[in-house]
Design an enzyme around this catalytic site. Structure first.
Site, PDB file in Angstrom:
ATOM      1  N   ASP A  11       0.836  -1.203   0.000  1.00 27.63           N
ATOM      2  CA  ASP A  11       0.000   0.000   0.000  1.00 27.63           C
ATOM      3  C   ASP A  11       0.877   1.262   0.000  1.00 27.63           C
ATOM      4  O   ASP A  11       0.358   2.372  -0.085  1.00 27.63           O
ATOM      5  CB  ASP A  11      -1.007  -0.007   1.164  1.00 27.63           C
ATOM      6  CG  ASP A  11      -0.353  -0.087   2.524  1.00 27.63           C
ATOM      7  OD1 ASP A  11       0.883  -0.256   2.599  1.00 27.63           O
ATOM      8  OD2 ASP A  11      -1.085   0.019   3.546  1.00 27.63           O
ATOM      9  N   SER A  12       2.201   1.067   0.029  1.00 27.77           N
ATOM     10  CA  SER A  12       3.131   2.178  -0.225  1.00 27.77           C
ATOM     11  C   SER A  12       2.860   2.796  -1.594  1.00 27.77           C
ATOM     12  O   SER A  12       3.319   3.910  -1.870  1.00 27.77           O
ATOM     13  CB  SER A  12       4.575   1.691  -0.135  1.00 27.77           C
ATOM     14  OG  SER A  12       4.785   0.549  -0.944  1.00 27.77           O
ATOM     15  N   ASP A  43      -0.997  -6.041   0.255  1.00 24.12           N
ATOM     16  CA  ASP A  43      -1.443  -5.434   1.506  1.00 24.12           C
ATOM     17  C   ASP A  43      -2.960  -5.294   1.554  1.00 24.12           C
ATOM     18  O   ASP A  43      -3.577  -4.806   0.592  1.00 24.12           O
ATOM     19  CB  ASP A  43      -0.853  -4.022   1.653  1.00 24.12           C
ATOM     20  CG  ASP A  43       0.517  -4.006   2.306  1.00 24.12           C
ATOM     21  OD1 ASP A  43       0.847  -4.951   3.047  1.00 24.12           O
ATOM     22  OD2 ASP A  43       1.246  -3.023   2.083  1.00 24.12           O
ATOM     23  N   LYS A  82      -1.230  -9.323   3.444  1.00 25.28           N
ATOM     24  CA  LYS A  82      -0.479  -8.825   4.593  1.00 25.28           C
ATOM     25  C   LYS A  82      -1.333  -7.812   5.336  1.00 25.28           C
ATOM     26  O   LYS A  82      -2.007  -6.992   4.708  1.00 25.28           O
ATOM     27  CB  LYS A  82       0.832  -8.193   4.130  1.00 25.28           C
ATOM     28  CG  LYS A  82       1.684  -7.629   5.271  1.00 25.28           C
ATOM     29  CD  LYS A  82       3.111  -7.359   4.849  1.00 25.28           C
ATOM     30  CE  LYS A  82       3.316  -6.103   4.056  1.00 25.28           C
ATOM     31  NZ  LYS A  82       2.929  -4.860   4.777  1.00 25.28           N
ATOM     32  N   GLU A 115      -1.423  -5.197   9.033  1.00 23.38           N
ATOM     33  CA  GLU A 115      -0.585  -4.565  10.054  1.00 23.38           C
ATOM     34  C   GLU A 115      -1.120  -4.783  11.466  1.00 23.38           C
ATOM     35  O   GLU A 115      -2.312  -4.579  11.725  1.00 23.38           O
ATOM     36  CB  GLU A 115      -0.477  -3.056   9.775  1.00 23.38           C
ATOM     37  CG  GLU A 115       0.245  -2.739   8.468  1.00 23.38           C
ATOM     38  CD  GLU A 115       0.446  -1.253   8.225  1.00 23.38           C
ATOM     39  OE1 GLU A 115       0.169  -0.434   9.133  1.00 23.38           O
ATOM     40  OE2 GLU A 115       0.896  -0.901   7.113  1.00 23.38           O
ATOM     41  N   GLU A 141       9.285  -4.135  10.452  1.00 20.85           N
ATOM     42  CA  GLU A 141       9.685  -2.858   9.864  1.00 20.85           C
ATOM     43  C   GLU A 141      10.271  -1.935  10.922  1.00 20.85           C
ATOM     44  O   GLU A 141       9.639  -1.671  11.953  1.00 20.85           O
ATOM     45  CB  GLU A 141       8.465  -2.198   9.192  1.00 20.85           C
ATOM     46  CG  GLU A 141       8.780  -0.831   8.581  1.00 20.85           C
ATOM     47  CD  GLU A 141       7.721  -0.309   7.624  1.00 20.85           C
ATOM     48  OE1 GLU A 141       6.769  -1.051   7.292  1.00 20.85           O
ATOM     49  OE2 GLU A 141       7.853   0.841   7.194  1.00 20.85           O
TER      50      GLU A 141
HETATM   51  N1  LIG Z   1       8.898   5.312  -0.378  1.00 18.74           N
HETATM   52  C1  LIG Z   1       8.544   4.652   0.721  1.00 18.74           C
HETATM   53  N2  LIG Z   1       9.445   3.870   1.351  1.00 18.74           N
HETATM   54  C2  LIG Z   1       9.116   3.183   2.471  1.00 18.74           C
HETATM   55  O1  LIG Z   1       9.985   2.452   2.994  1.00 18.74           O
HETATM   56  C3  LIG Z   1       7.785   3.302   2.967  1.00 18.74           C
HETATM   57  C4  LIG Z   1       6.878   4.112   2.277  1.00 18.74           C
HETATM   58  N3  LIG Z   1       7.267   4.772   1.170  1.00 18.74           N
HETATM   59  N4  LIG Z   1       5.602   4.264   2.699  1.00 18.74           N
HETATM   60  C5  LIG Z   1       5.117   3.445   3.776  1.00 18.74           C
HETATM   61  C6  LIG Z   1       6.158   3.225   4.752  1.00 18.74           C
HETATM   62  C7  LIG Z   1       6.627   4.441   5.529  1.00 18.74           C
HETATM   63  N5  LIG Z   1       7.987   4.098   5.817  1.00 18.74           N
HETATM   64  C8  LIG Z   1       8.934   4.900   6.450  1.00 18.74           C
HETATM   65  C9  LIG Z   1       8.989   6.246   6.211  1.00 18.74           C
HETATM   66  C10 LIG Z   1       9.955   7.031   6.801  1.00 18.74           C
HETATM   67  C11 LIG Z   1      10.869   6.461   7.689  1.00 18.74           C
HETATM   68  C12 LIG Z   1      11.905   7.334   8.332  1.00 18.74           C
HETATM   69  O2  LIG Z   1      12.109   8.456   7.929  1.00 18.74           O
HETATM   70  N6  LIG Z   1      12.609   6.830   9.325  1.00 18.74           N
HETATM   71  C13 LIG Z   1      13.701   7.551   9.987  1.00 18.74           C
HETATM   72  C14 LIG Z   1      13.834   7.075  11.399  1.00 18.74           C
HETATM   73  C15 LIG Z   1      13.145   7.958  12.363  1.00 18.74           C
HETATM   74  C16 LIG Z   1      13.570   7.631  13.783  1.00 18.74           C
HETATM   75  O3  LIG Z   1      14.761   7.871  14.084  1.00 18.74           O
HETATM   76  O4  LIG Z   1      12.759   7.133  14.567  1.00 18.74           O
HETATM   77  C17 LIG Z   1      15.013   7.240   9.276  1.00 18.74           C
HETATM   78  O5  LIG Z   1      15.913   8.041   9.380  1.00 18.74           O
HETATM   79  O6  LIG Z   1      15.120   6.173   8.629  1.00 18.74           O
HETATM   80  C18 LIG Z   1      10.805   5.102   7.947  1.00 18.74           C
HETATM   81  C19 LIG Z   1       9.840   4.330   7.309  1.00 18.74           C
HETATM   82  C20 LIG Z   1       8.303   2.808   5.254  1.00 18.74           C
HETATM   83  N7  LIG Z   1       7.382   2.692   4.162  1.00 18.74           N
HETATM   84  C1  LIG Z   2       7.241  -1.349   3.215  1.00 18.55           C
HETATM   85  C2  LIG Z   2       6.472  -2.600   2.978  1.00 18.55           C
HETATM   86  C3  LIG Z   2       6.735  -3.638   4.024  1.00 18.55           C
HETATM   87  C4  LIG Z   2       4.995  -2.319   2.842  1.00 18.55           C
HETATM   88  O1  LIG Z   2       4.170  -2.664   3.635  1.00 18.55           O
HETATM   89  C5  LIG Z   2       4.579  -1.538   1.667  1.00 18.55           C
HETATM   90  O2  LIG Z   2       5.360  -1.376   0.713  1.00 18.55           O
HETATM   91  O3  LIG Z   2       3.432  -1.085   1.686  1.00 18.55           O
HETATM   92 MG   LIG Z   3       2.338  -1.627   3.416  1.00 19.33          MG
END
Ligand SMILES: Nc1nc(=O)c2c([nH]1)NC[C@@H]1CN(c3ccc(C(=O)N[C@@H](CCC(=O)O)C(=O)O)cc3)CN21
Ligand SMILES: CC(C)C(=O)C(=O)O
Ligand SMILES: [Mg+2]
Length: 269
Positions: A52-53, A91, A120, A122, A187
């Site tokens: 669902d991303s 998803d 899948k 959540e 994740e």
């Molecule tokens: N393009 C994209 N990639 C993804 O991996 C993703 C999506 N979209 N959409 C749904 C979720 C959202 N996701 C995300 C989005 C942002 C972070 C992020 O910015 N994390 C920070 C950590 C923040 C902290 O320190 O707690 C990082 O720096 O990685 C992580 C997962 C993973 N999924």
């Molecule tokens: C990031 C993965 C695990 C997901 O759920 C998605 O792409 O929606």
């Molecule tokens: Mg997803």
């Protein structure tokens, strides 16, 4: 003509479990259309996630919440029809599995008539998981960072950092397996916790930002191709900058997962 000849080439849940048992890493990427589905399949990617991303990278929304079941059915069908070997997981989108009946109705749409092989969902929704499994629908759990709960969490943050949270995640993972799930995505959790969960579970554990010890790895395709909108999570890696093209980048990712060169310490928490 053998009616089953075509389906026999597609990976199955027992194939994925056998990979865990013999220590072969499972490579997974997201795909949302026939062209990328074909590229991934021909590169040998084991599992394709219709995530669902797509709400973010295809539709341009700021979260995954606007994605509908109709959207997921459309993308799941075109991805599944284009691949030959890869196992296809899709998803269940936001608010589409609040009751067992609603979950069954929507999961059936996503798995019927040549769509996905597994859904899948959540969170530790044990009643929903066991109900779907009892109806013959394979389920993949998803713990840690739960994008469909972003409004409650207040952002996309690493999960399971304190001891209490970590204990809860391990307990939830075991309960999800006990409820009948055949796979689990972790994740954005500390690598050591993901390693512990992976070791304690008999079902394959696929990590994203969860360290190298998981049984497999998944990334959002557009992140590893460096074309997603805005900031990419730290756990993702740009595979196109060192590759001759998209096909080479996907093959390089597949090899890096199989040889345990991805993820490196810089992609972990
Ligand atoms: N393009 C994209 N990639 C993804 O991996 C993703 C999506 N979209 N959409 C749904 C979720 C959202 N996701 C995300 C989005 C942002 C972070 C992020 O910015 N994390 C920070 C950590 C923040 C902290 O320190 O707690 C990082 O720096 O990685 C992580 C997962 C993973 N999924
Ligand atoms: C990031 C993965 C695990 C997901 O759920 C998605 O792409 O929606
Ligand atoms: Mg997803």
């Amino acid at each position: 003509m053998n009616l089953y000849a075509e389906s026999a080439k597609t990976l199955t849940i027992p194939d994925l479990k056998a990979m865990k048992q013999r220590g072969e890493k499972i490579s997974c990427l997201t795909a949302y259309d026939a062209s990328f589905s074909t590229v991934l399949d021909q590169a040998g990617i084991d599992m394709i996630l219709v995530g669902d991303s797509l709400g973010m990278v295809v539709q341009g929304h700021h979260s995954t919440l606007p994605v509908t079941v109709d959207d997921m059915v459309y993308h799941s069908r075109i991805v599944a029809a284009a691949r030959k070997r890869a196992f296809v997981v899709t998803d269940l989108p936001f608010a589409s599995y609040a009751t067992p009946e609603q979950a069954l109705h929507n999961a059936a749409r996503l798995t019927q008539a040549g769509a996905a092989q597994m859904v899948k969902l959540e969170g530790p929704k044990l009643e929903i998981i066991s109900f779907l499994v009892a109806q013959g629908i394979p389920v993949c759990g998803h713990l840690g960072l739960l994008p469909q709960s972003v409004n409650r969490a207040g952002g996309y943050k690493v999960q399971g950092r304190d001891a209490g949270q970590a204990q809860q995640l391990l307990a939830d993972a075991l309960a999800i397996q006990q409820a009948g799930a055949d796979c689990l995505v972790l994740e954005c959790i500390p690598a050591a916790l993901a390693a512990q969960i992976t070791q304690q579970l008999s079902i394959p554990v696929i990590g994203i930002g969860a360290g190298a010890a998981c049984d497999g790895q998944v990334l959002v395709l557009y992140d590893m191709l460096n074309i997603s909108i805005g900031n990419r999570p730290r756990f993702s890696k740009n595979f196109i900058e060192t590759a001759a093209g998209i096909d080479a980048a996907v093959r390089s990712y597949h090899q890096a997962v199989k040889s345990q060169q991805f993820p490196g310490p810089e992609h972990c928490y």
